[in-house]
Design an enzyme around this catalytic site. Structure first.
Site, PDB file in Angstrom:
ATOM      1  N   ASP A  63      12.454 -13.100   0.000  1.00  0.00           N
ATOM      2  CA  ASP A  63      12.255 -11.819   0.653  1.00  0.00           C
ATOM      3  C   ASP A  63      11.029 -11.826   1.210  1.00  0.00           C
ATOM      4  O   ASP A  63      10.028 -12.155   0.429  1.00  0.00           O
ATOM      5  CB  ASP A  63      13.023 -10.524  -0.204  1.00  0.00           C
ATOM      6  CG  ASP A  63      12.847  -9.412   0.823  1.00  0.00           C
ATOM      7  OD1 ASP A  63      13.663  -9.327   1.931  1.00  0.00           O
ATOM      8  OD2 ASP A  63      12.216  -8.277   0.686  1.00  0.00           O
ATOM      9  N   GLU A  74       8.047  -8.862   3.378  1.00  0.00           N
ATOM     10  CA  GLU A  74       7.765  -7.381   4.083  1.00  0.00           C
ATOM     11  C   GLU A  74       6.729  -7.907   5.065  1.00  0.00           C
ATOM     12  O   GLU A  74       5.944  -8.893   5.100  1.00  0.00           O
ATOM     13  CB  GLU A  74       7.268  -6.430   2.820  1.00  0.00           C
ATOM     14  CG  GLU A  74       8.160  -6.210   1.860  1.00  0.00           C
ATOM     15  CD  GLU A  74       9.372  -5.401   2.438  1.00  0.00           C
ATOM     16  OE1 GLU A  74       9.540  -4.604   3.622  1.00  0.00           O
ATOM     17  OE2 GLU A  74      10.405  -5.655   1.812  1.00  0.00           O
ATOM     18  N   ASP A 133       6.890   2.914  11.283  1.00  0.00           N
ATOM     19  CA  ASP A 133       8.106   2.900  10.718  1.00  0.00           C
ATOM     20  C   ASP A 133       8.255   1.927   9.707  1.00  0.00           C
ATOM     21  O   ASP A 133       8.990   1.973   8.699  1.00  0.00           O
ATOM     22  CB  ASP A 133       9.085   2.404  11.874  1.00  0.00           C
ATOM     23  CG  ASP A 133       9.545   3.752  12.636  1.00  0.00           C
ATOM     24  OD1 ASP A 133       9.161   4.835  12.276  1.00  0.00           O
ATOM     25  OD2 ASP A 133      10.186   3.416  13.739  1.00  0.00           O
ATOM     26  N   HIS A 146       7.734  -0.042   3.415  1.00  0.00           N
ATOM     27  CA  HIS A 146       7.398  -0.762   2.339  1.00  0.00           C
ATOM     28  C   HIS A 146       5.979  -0.244   1.646  1.00  0.00           C
ATOM     29  O   HIS A 146       5.722  -0.255   0.553  1.00  0.00           O
ATOM     30  CB  HIS A 146       6.838  -2.316   2.793  1.00  0.00           C
ATOM     31  CG  HIS A 146       6.030  -2.147   4.085  1.00  0.00           C
ATOM     32  ND1 HIS A 146       4.506  -1.741   3.952  1.00  0.00           N
ATOM     33  CD2 HIS A 146       5.861  -2.662   5.114  1.00  0.00           C
ATOM     34  CE1 HIS A 146       4.000  -1.978   5.369  1.00  0.00           C
ATOM     35  NE2 HIS A 146       4.966  -2.432   6.020  1.00  0.00           N
ATOM     36  N   HIS A 191      10.748  -0.567  -0.150  1.00  0.00           N
ATOM     37  CA  HIS A 191      11.335  -1.886  -0.208  1.00  0.00           C
ATOM     38  C   HIS A 191       9.857  -2.824  -0.730  1.00  0.00           C
ATOM     39  O   HIS A 191       8.888  -2.630  -0.167  1.00  0.00           O
ATOM     40  CB  HIS A 191      11.683  -2.292   1.013  1.00  0.00           C
ATOM     41  CG  HIS A 191      12.945  -1.800   1.566  1.00  0.00           C
ATOM     42  ND1 HIS A 191      14.022  -2.373   1.714  1.00  0.00           N
ATOM     43  CD2 HIS A 191      13.287  -0.609   1.981  1.00  0.00           C
ATOM     44  CE1 HIS A 191      14.925  -1.770   2.008  1.00  0.00           C
ATOM     45  NE2 HIS A 191      14.669  -0.549   1.902  1.00  0.00           N
ATOM     46  N   ASP A 218      13.067  -6.786  -4.024  1.00  0.00           N
ATOM     47  CA  ASP A 218      14.277  -7.002  -3.387  1.00  0.00           C
ATOM     48  C   ASP A 218      14.549  -8.568  -3.534  1.00  0.00           C
ATOM     49  O   ASP A 218      16.196  -8.564  -3.639  1.00  0.00           O
ATOM     50  CB  ASP A 218      14.088  -7.181  -1.633  1.00  0.00           C
ATOM     51  CG  ASP A 218      13.849  -5.600  -1.234  1.00  0.00           C
ATOM     52  OD1 ASP A 218      14.177  -4.609  -2.351  1.00  0.00           O
ATOM     53  OD2 ASP A 218      13.754  -4.997  -0.167  1.00  0.00           O
TER      54      ASP A 218
END
Length: 240
Positions: free
Chosen positions: A8, A10, A53, A58, A153, A158
């Site tokens: 994963d 970010e 956003d 994160h 997140h 994740d």
């Protein structure tokens, strides 16, 4: 048996093509469907601000990332870690697009040239649960995967959640590998033949209450289908 890497990322925003960058990479290794502990977790200095956003998602601020390494300095190490593995990603197009853009900037080969394959768990979930919510959060809730410590997140967290979801999503997969055509018993096992003719199986008929409930369901289906209930049509044809 192939290594599996649940991965994963970010990012600073949603568009790698428009200059957004990876700020965190989290990888969890599976072998024989077991966590090995040979994981990879890196924060990167993206050399740009995160969109507002994205920051809300994160929580990784520019100040926190300022002293972190740039992706290009660790690109070769990442390639060697991922080399030959099956890469498991939720919504793979997003992460693969960002990874390829980072590799391209660093003058390195693209992902699919050095990994075994890329498996998209979002595509898998949509096949298994069509028409339902199949976000990582929704799948965690569906499979009872604990995400109570997930305030923001995070790529590593994740990836760990997705590893658990993947195991649940593919549970029973090994049964597909059984050679049903083989008549040879497995070594060390004993096969006992049973004469089923000695058993008399009882026939249980529906009672009046059950028949009435069944008729009510058929009537409702008739009403919603405009009288085209296949069960009734097939029953009438069978009787005729």
């Amino acid at each position: 048996m192939t290594r599996q890497i649940v991965l994963d990322t970010e990012t600073t925003g949603l568009s790698a093509e428009n200059g957004d960058r990876i700020i965190e990479l989290g990888c969890v290794e599976l072998f024989a469907r077991k966590l090995t502990g040979n994981d990879l977790h890196i924060y990167f200095n993206p050399e740009r601000e995160s969109h507002e956003d994205a920051l809300k998602v994160h929580g990784l601020t520019t100040d926190f990332l300022r002293d972190k390494p740039k992706f290009a300095t660790l690109g070769n190490d990442i390639i060697e870690y991922l080399r030959g593995a099956e890469i498991i990603i939720h919504n793979a197009a997003f992460d693969v697009g960002f990874l390829n853009k980072e590799f391209e900037r660093a003058g390195l080969p693209l992902l699919r040239s050095f990994v075994g394959e890329v498996t998209d768990t979002l595509a898998m979930a949509k096949l298994v649960y069509p028409g339902k919510r199949n976000s990582l959060d929704a799948l965690c809730d569906r499979f009872g995967v604990d995400r109570s410590n997930r305030t923001f997140h995070g790529a590593k967290l994740d990836a760990q959640l997705l590893a658990d979801v993947y195991i649940n999503l593919t549970r029973g997969q090994d049964a597909l590998l059984i050679d049903v055509a083989s008549n040879e018993p497995a070594q060390g096992t004993t096969v006992v033949a049973i004469d089923l003719s000695q058993f008399e199986l009882p026939v249980i008929t529906a009672g009046e209450q059950e028949l009435a409930a069944h008729e009510a369901v058929l009537s409702q289906l008739d009403k919603s289908s405009g009288g085209r209930t296949l069960f009734r049509q097939n029953g009438e044809n069978a009787v005729a």
